[in-house]
Design an enzyme around this catalytic site. Structure first.
Site, PDB file in Angstrom:
ATOM      1  CE  LYS A   1      -1.755   6.489   2.021  1.00 23.43           C
ATOM      2  NZ  LYS A   1      -2.920   7.182   1.480  1.00 23.43           N
TER       3      LYS A   1
ATOM      4  CG  ASP B   1      -8.010   7.065  -5.756  1.00 26.70           C
ATOM      5  OD1 ASP B   1      -8.390   6.493  -6.793  1.00 26.70           O
ATOM      6  OD2 ASP B   1      -7.019   6.695  -5.092  1.00 26.70           O
TER       7      ASP B   1
ATOM      8  CG  MET C   1      -1.085   8.736  -2.099  1.00 28.32           C
ATOM      9  SD  MET C   1      -0.158  10.065  -2.886  1.00 28.32           S
ATOM     10  CE  MET C   1       0.266  11.055  -1.442  1.00 28.32           C
ATOM     11  N   GLY C   2       1.379   5.060  -0.668  1.00 27.13           N
ATOM     12  CA  GLY C   2       2.246   4.456   0.336  1.00 27.13           C
ATOM     13  C   GLY C   2       1.784   3.078   0.753  1.00 27.13           C
TER      14      GLY C   2
END
Lengths: 842, 196
Positions: free
Chosen positions: A115, A207, A95-96
């Site tokens: 983040k 995840d 995601m980043g």
């Protein structure tokens, strides 16, 4: 501008420091004045200004990092986001990018993780998910989940999250330190409550993987990165569709791979993968494959390998219940997994505390385990199996024939001992003796063999053949227990016992049939082996008696077979050996001894002419040269001595390179080098001596490295390090003499622990300590601040040496006539000196 | 007490290398390279973009794994081992960096931090570029290149580097200053060329 030559660079080097010391305004003229040539002057000037801008350049040692693409410096370093200043990038996820940042207020210092959604993912769906994650995290408050502190958008619209900074290591890093099974389970159990908590709040992590889990310095797990976590909709039977497949394939469940509805069971599966990885150090699916499609296929269709087959020290503990727990998490059908994370963690805790575990084991686990057990092929086990096979068939044979006549019974025994001697002691032993580290296995063989031998001897009656066979077997045993020139286990007392048994049997067999050559040869070999053991024990008298007997036997054999060149050689060889012993002790027979070795050498050449290229005669030839060198040395003919050693060296060098795996040629080469080194030392050529000694030490270190049980090589290496110390001292600093003596002490301490009865090891242990004391005393005499410490060190070593030498019988004489007496005297008087220095120093 | 003969052997090999015995470096490499590569690759394989790894940690780990002295007093051997390990690690890392360069672009580069100061920015370089620069420096002055290798890749102090190279403290200090300044300019030049 052309590059500087190294001469010019040398001038730059000479000026650089000086120019740096000159104040900046005057620097240019100083440089011009000292450097007439322009390239050098401008280089110095340029480098100095470069230095002044970056004095800290390269001052931290290499810190490595992987960077995608080639962005040299992130433009974000030092960038502010609200009150936070970005310090360094600490991670990248789906995601980043995650940054470590600090709060920059004057008020308080706080470290956080920020983040930032990476630029490529700033689509509307990406942003929507990111905002959703912010919402989820804001609602979560658990000690095992990194807390969301703040959030916002950057100028370009990229959203960011400010999270609690978690000290510690990523789980995969933590695992790299090889924690114990208990520590692993403890960390795993600390992951479960956080996942459980999220599930209670209707959030599936989705995840879970080592990179998303931190282990804090207290050993507690913290979950990061709820990247694909999704809200469960209570309204639709607890199930929702995943919108995007943003999971890490390794840790995905079969239903995630298939894009089917995801429930908390997906996290149970991920925890199962995690547990499997933590406890077996391998992946349950497609281990070793980097191919994502292959991994996904394996997740859906392969059964994970049985965990207890993993190469981890605790694999036995995995067998059974823990294995069942892991496999229950990893069922393909979500319905068959643990119903909740709580049930899983309860089962693990129950296993840890010895309570009942609920996980059920399907039958194939047991089947697989049986298979594994069948294949657990350890060399020791195989050997025991072979031994019991030999023993077992022997016993059966024995029983079947028990009722028969005496002659037949003797035949049975004979068969047994033949089987034993050849299969166990010869075939099996020879098959393993060159394997590195086989000494322990050889010891096992010897132990088994001795039991059979005793039994057979007790019931064997007066059979001459049997006695001879037994003698050969005992000799073989003694040879393994301790032998010169080969790896040995250093059990000198046991070796002596075996060889004495062998001798007793051989003598009695020889008496029964006086003319038998084979038995006389056997007795000769036993006597030689035994005399070597007595030499190690410092018993010169017995040794000489044995050597005299050897001499008599071989002279007799040669006299009966005047045409046999080998027997003639052996007689001359034995004669020369015996003379050499006497010659060394009495000094008067040097010339006679030299003649004897010249005769032996020419006889060795005759044998070799008969069998050119045979390894044994070649070895004897080299040994003759070495002994001839010793004989020349005793007569004072240094040049001839050196020449003889050189001949021996040339032969053994060739042998060693022809058989690089074999230790014996290396050992022979070692003895040649030492002999030649001593000759150089005695002649005052220390440089040449040191070269030979260094090479000798290297050879022995190689042998030691290839067999961790080789007693003899370690003892020899220690002796070399001790006796060659004066030559090293001649050239090197004292510190290195001390290093070498310490190395020697290491081997000797090991040797003494291995074989406390070995007087040779004990003597050299004491000797090394005396030498070490001397080295410290020499350093102490130089005076200085540390002098009294050094006297103390010396006194300690002398004291230890006296303790080491105390158990050696007074009359014992070892190689070259060295005994404990002179060493004890030396240590005692030196110790008194140290003490007086220490008292005066105070 | 069990003797660990491989250690004794490695200590011996280090001494031989230190004393310039012929072939000693090859033998030492043979004995240690596989474990060092293991250590480095194990760490590097677990790396992912953005995460950093200390080269000196690799060297330390190699030292712990390969040398365990019975009496623990052999600091000198340890220094020499570090000196040796610095060289080997440099080679391993550069090989790895090269492999990543030739691999597909998004495999990323292996970069080394050269300078960082909070608030002032940081500078790093591709490990292969740094290596090339060190090779060039070696042509000008081999000792200077070696000092950088010891200090930067091996984490040796000036004092330890002086001992490992058997040089005086002041010589090593001077060469260190000059070498790193030269490297700084060299790497800066390289960067300017790429930017244009």
């Amino acid at each position: 501008m052309r590059p500087l030559t190294s001469e010019e660079w040398g001038r730059v080097r000479a000026l650089f420091e000086g120019a740096l010391a000159v104040a900046a305004p005057k620097r240019q003229s100083w440089i011009n004045q000292h450097a007439p040539d322009k390239p050098v002057a401008s280089e110095v000037y340029e480098l100095i200004s470069c230095y002044e801008q970056w004095p800290d350049f390269l001052e931290e040692s290499a810190n490595l990092g992987l960077v995608a693409g080639d962005v040299p410096v992130s433009p974000l370093v030092g960038r502010r986001l609200g009150p936070w200043r970005l310090e360094r990038e600490i991670g990248r996820g789906g995601m980043g990018v995650v940054w470590e940042a600090v709060r920059d207020d004057q008020t308080f210092q706080q470290r956080v993780a920020i983040k930032i959604l990476s630029a490529g993912l700033q689509s509307s769906s990406g942003i929507a998910r990111f905002v959703e994650e912010r919402q989820i995290l804001a609602n979560l408050s658990h000690p095992g989940i990194a807390r969301l502190l703040d959030g916002g958008s950057m100028e370009d619209g990229s959203p960011y999250l400010v999270m609690e900074y978690v000290e510690g290591e990523r789980l995969d890093e933590w695992l790299a330190h090889s924690p114990s099974l208990g520590e692993r389970l403890r960390v795993f159990l600390s992951i479960c409550p956080a996942v459980e908590y999220a599930h209670r709040h209707l959030i599936v992590h989705g995840d879970l993987k080592p990179a998303n889990i931190m282990v804090t310095p207290d050993g507690e797990a913290m979950l990061l990165d709820f990247g694909v976590a999704k809200l469960l909709d209570t309204g639709s039977q607890g199930l929702t569709q995943t919108r995007t497949r943003l999971f890490s394939p390794r840790f995905a469940s079969p239903e995630q791979v298939r894009g089917q509805p995801v429930t908390t069971a997906a996290d149970v599966h991920a925890l199962g993968v995690l547990l499997y990885l933590m406890l077996t150090e391998r992946q349950p699916y497609a281990s070793g494959s980097e191919d994502t499609l292959e991994v996904m296929r394996a997740i859906c269709s392969d059964e994970p390998p049985t965990p207890s087959t993993a190469p981890v020290p605790w694999r036995k503990a995995l067998r059974g219940e823990l294995e069942a727990i892991m496999l229950q998490c990893l069922r393909k059908d979500p319905e068959e997994r643990y119903r909740s994370v709580h049930a899983l963690s309860e089962d693990i805790a129950a296993w840890r505390d010895g309570g009942p575990v609920r996980a059920h084991r399907p039958g194939w686990v047991q089947r697989a385990r049986k298979l594994v057990r069948r294949n657990r092929a350890l060399s020791g086990a195989i050997m025991l199996a072979v031994l019991s096979m030999i023993g077992g068939s022997g016993v059966a044979f024995w029983q079947a024939h028990q009722a028969r006549q005496e002659r037949q019974r003797a035949e049975v025994r004979f068969q047994q001992v033949k089987r034993l001697a050849h299969s166990v002691l010869f075939d099996l032993h020879d098959a393993i003796k060159d394997l590195p580290g086989s000494t322990a296995a050889r010891r096992l063989l010897v132990q088994e063999a001795l039991e059979y031998l005793r039994e057979l001897e007790a019931t064997g009656g007066n059979n001459r053949e049997l006695k001879s066979e037994l003698a050969a077997a005992y000799m073989r045993v003694g040879d393994v227990q301790t032998s010169l020139g080969r790896a040995s286990t250093g059990d000198s007392a046991a070796a002596m016992q075996s060889l004495l048994n062998a001798r007793r049997l051989a003598v009695s067999a020889a008496l029964a049939n006086p003319g038998e050559e084979r038995q006389m040869q056997q007795l000769r070999e036993i006597d030689i082996a035994l005399s070597d053991v007595y030499r190690q024990q410092g018993d010169t008298k017995t040794r000489r008696e044995l050597r005299a007997e050897v001499d008599k036997i071989s002279a007799g054999l040669a006299a009966r077979h005047p045409q046999d060149r080998k027997l003639r050689f052996l007689a001359l060889w034995d004669r020369a050996w015996t003379l050499g012993e006497g010659g060394r002790a009495e000094g008067g027979k040097a010339t006679e001894n030299l003649g004897a070795w010249q005769n032996a050498l020419s006889a060795a050449r005759d044998v070799l002419a008969l069998e050119p290229g045979e390894p044994e005669p070649i070895r004897y030839l080299a040994r003759c040269y070495r002994n001839l060198g010793d004989a020349y040395k005793n007569t004072g003919d240094r040049a001839s001595a050196l020449e003889s050693y050189r001949q021996a060296l040339a032969i053994d060098d060739k042998r060693a390179s022809a058989e690089p795996a074999s230790a014996q040629p290396k050992m022979d080469l070692y003895f040649d080098l030492v002999a030649s080194g001593w000759e150089h030392h005695d002649a005052g050529h220390e440089q040449a001596a040191v070269v030979e000694f260094e090479r000798a030490a290297r050879l022995l270190r190689q042998i030691c490295a290839s067999d961790p049980d080789d007693f003899f090589a370690r003892l020899e290496l220690a002796k070399l390090l001790i006796t060659a110390a004066p030559s090293w001292q001649h050239f090197r600093r004292e510190a290195e003499v001390i290093d070498r003596l310490r190395e020697a002490l290491g081997y000797l301490e090991w040797a003494r622990a291995r074989d406390p009865n070995n007087l040779d090891a004990r003597l050299h242990h004491g000797w090394a300590l005396v030498e070490l004391g001397d080295a410290w005393a020499r350093r102490a005499r130089l005076g200085g601040l540390q002098a009294s410490d050094r006297w103390r060190e010396a006194a300690e070593d002398y004291t230890k040496s006296l303790a080491a030498l105390s158990g050696i019988p007074a009359g014992s004489r070892f190689d070259d006539g060295v005994g404990a007496g002179p060493l004890i005297e030396r240590a005692t008087s030196q110790l008194a000196l140290c003490r007086s220095r220490l008292v005066n120093g105070r | 007490m069990e003797m660990r003969s491989p250690d004794a052997d490695i200590t011996g090999l280090i001494r031989a290398w230190r004393e310039d015995a012929p072939g000693a470096l090859d033998r030492l490499m043979e004995a240690t390279y596989p474990s060092m590569k293991d250590i480095a690759m194990q760490r590097l394989r677990n790396e992912r973009a953005g995460h950093t790894l200390q080269c000196t940690a690799l060297v330390n780990e190699a030292c712990l794994r390969l040398i365990r002295h019975p009496n623990g007093r052999e600091w000198k051997d340890r220094t020499h081992f570090f000196a040796f390990a610095a060289r080997v690690m440099r080679g391993i890392l550069v090989d790895y960096g090269r492999a990543r360069r030739t691999a597909k672009r998004d495999a990323g580069q292996l970069r080394v931090a050269l300078y960082s100061r909070p608030g002032e920015g940081a500078m790093d370089a591709d490990v292969v570029d740094l290596n090339d620069a060190l090779d060039d420096l070696e042509k000008l002055n081999a000792v200077q290149s070696r000092v950088v290798e010891l200090r930067y890749f091996g984490g040796l102090s000036i004092e330890e580097a002086a001992e490992a190279l058997d040089l005086s403290l002041s010589t090593v200090k001077r060469d260190w200053l000059l070498a790193k300044t030269w490297l700084r300019r060299r790497l800066l030049e390289g960067r300017a060329a790429i930017d244009q």
